[in-house]
Every structure is written in C-alpha cells, then in structure tokens.
Design a protein around this motif. Structure first.
Motif, short mmCIF file in Angstrom:
data_model
loop_
_atom_site.label_atom_id
_atom_site.label_comp_id
_atom_site.label_asym_id
_atom_site.label_seq_id
_atom_site.Cartn_x
_atom_site.Cartn_y
_atom_site.Cartn_z
N MET A 1 -32.03 58.07 -15.90
CA MET A 1 -32.23 57.37 -14.64
C MET A 1 -33.52 56.55 -14.72
N SER A 2 -33.43 55.28 -14.39
CA SER A 2 -34.61 54.42 -14.46
C SER A 2 -35.44 54.55 -13.18
N GLU A 3 -36.70 54.20 -13.29
CA GLU A 3 -37.59 54.24 -12.13
C GLU A 3 -37.28 53.10 -11.19
N ARG A 4 -37.41 53.36 -9.88
CA ARG A 4 -37.25 52.33 -8.85
C ARG A 4 -38.58 52.23 -8.13
N ILE A 5 -39.16 51.03 -8.14
CA ILE A 5 -40.49 50.82 -7.57
C ILE A 5 -40.42 49.66 -6.59
N ILE A 6 -41.04 49.83 -5.43
CA ILE A 6 -41.12 48.76 -4.45
C ILE A 6 -42.60 48.39 -4.30
N ILE A 7 -42.89 47.10 -4.41
CA ILE A 7 -44.25 46.59 -4.25
C ILE A 7 -44.28 45.75 -2.98
N LEU A 8 -45.16 46.11 -2.05
CA LEU A 8 -45.30 45.35 -0.81
C LEU A 8 -46.39 44.32 -0.99
N GLY A 9 -46.02 43.05 -0.88
CA GLY A 9 -46.97 41.97 -1.04
C GLY A 9 -46.79 41.27 -2.38
N ALA A 10 -46.61 39.96 -2.34
CA ALA A 10 -46.38 39.20 -3.56
C ALA A 10 -47.54 38.27 -3.87
N GLY A 11 -48.74 38.71 -3.49
CA GLY A 11 -49.94 37.97 -3.89
C GLY A 11 -50.22 38.25 -5.36
N ILE A 12 -51.35 37.83 -5.84
CA ILE A 12 -51.67 38.01 -7.26
C ILE A 12 -51.74 39.50 -7.62
N ALA A 13 -52.21 40.35 -6.71
CA ALA A 13 -52.29 41.79 -7.01
C ALA A 13 -50.88 42.39 -7.15
N GLY A 14 -50.00 42.07 -6.21
CA GLY A 14 -48.63 42.59 -6.28
C GLY A 14 -47.89 42.08 -7.50
N LEU A 15 -48.05 40.80 -7.80
CA LEU A 15 -47.38 40.23 -8.96
C LEU A 15 -47.94 40.81 -10.26
N SER A 16 -49.26 40.99 -10.32
CA SER A 16 -49.87 41.59 -11.51
C SER A 16 -49.37 43.02 -11.73
N ALA A 17 -49.24 43.77 -10.64
CA ALA A 17 -48.69 45.12 -10.74
C ALA A 17 -47.26 45.08 -11.25
N CYS A 18 -46.47 44.16 -10.75
CA CYS A 18 -45.09 43.99 -11.19
C CYS A 18 -45.02 43.68 -12.68
N GLU A 19 -45.82 42.74 -13.12
CA GLU A 19 -45.83 42.36 -14.54
C GLU A 19 -46.23 43.55 -15.42
N LYS A 20 -47.23 44.30 -15.00
CA LYS A 20 -47.70 45.45 -15.79
C LYS A 20 -46.62 46.54 -15.86
N ILE A 21 -45.98 46.82 -14.74
CA ILE A 21 -44.91 47.82 -14.72
C ILE A 21 -43.79 47.41 -15.65
N LEU A 22 -43.37 46.15 -15.59
CA LEU A 22 -42.27 45.68 -16.44
C LEU A 22 -42.65 45.71 -17.91
N ALA A 23 -43.92 45.48 -18.22
CA ALA A 23 -44.38 45.54 -19.61
C ALA A 23 -44.41 46.97 -20.13
N GLU A 24 -44.81 47.91 -19.26
CA GLU A 24 -44.95 49.31 -19.67
C GLU A 24 -43.64 50.10 -19.55
N ALA A 25 -42.79 49.71 -18.63
CA ALA A 25 -41.53 50.43 -18.40
C ALA A 25 -40.40 49.41 -18.23
N PRO A 26 -39.94 48.81 -19.34
CA PRO A 26 -38.97 47.72 -19.26
C PRO A 26 -37.69 48.06 -18.49
N GLY A 27 -37.31 49.32 -18.43
CA GLY A 27 -36.10 49.70 -17.72
C GLY A 27 -36.28 49.92 -16.24
N ALA A 28 -37.51 49.79 -15.74
CA ALA A 28 -37.79 50.04 -14.33
C ALA A 28 -37.15 48.96 -13.46
#
Length: 70
Positions: A1-28
């Motif tokens: 089962m892959s991880e499901r993550i919700i990020i509130l806010g699409a500013g630079i902080a939210g987008l940076s978190a999204c990019e980092k998660i996708l880099a570290e956990a490609p199946g998320a």
C-alpha cells in the motif's frame, strides 16, 4: 500500500514538500491543495517583471502536466 499525503497550500513551501516527498517516496500519492486558480509560482518574481512584458504562464514553476503525471 502506497502512502497518501495531503499538503495544504501550494506556495513554495508546499511545492517544495511535494517535490521532496516524490523524490524520496516515488510511489506516494500526493495531493497538493490550494485556493488559487493558478499553478504554483514564484511570488518574488512578481516584483521583478515588467507589466508590459508580463505573461501569466511565465510564473509557473512546473507545467500543468507535471502535477498530474507525478
């Protein structure tokens, strides 16, 4: 089962978190939520762009298909 993550806010902080998660956990499965109609953009660029040459699409950090394909 892959991880499901919700990020509130699409500013630079939210987008940076999204990019980092996708880099570290490609199946998320990451959902990036924002009240804005536009794609995430670099807000400091707004003060540096001339109004005569302003193009709304030039601010986006990633093209629209990046957010769907990830």
């Amino acid at each position: 089962m892959s991880e499901r993550i919700i990020i509130l806010g699409a500013g630079i902080a939210g987008l940076s978190a999204c990019e980092k998660i996708l880099a570290e956990a490609p199946g998320a499965e990451v959902t990036l939520l924002s009240d804005e109609q536009d794609l995430p953009y670099l807000r400091p660029l707004l003060s540096k762009l001339g109004l005569s040459t302003f193009r709304r699409d030039s601010l986006a950090i990633h093209p629209a298909d990046w957010y769907v394909s990830q």
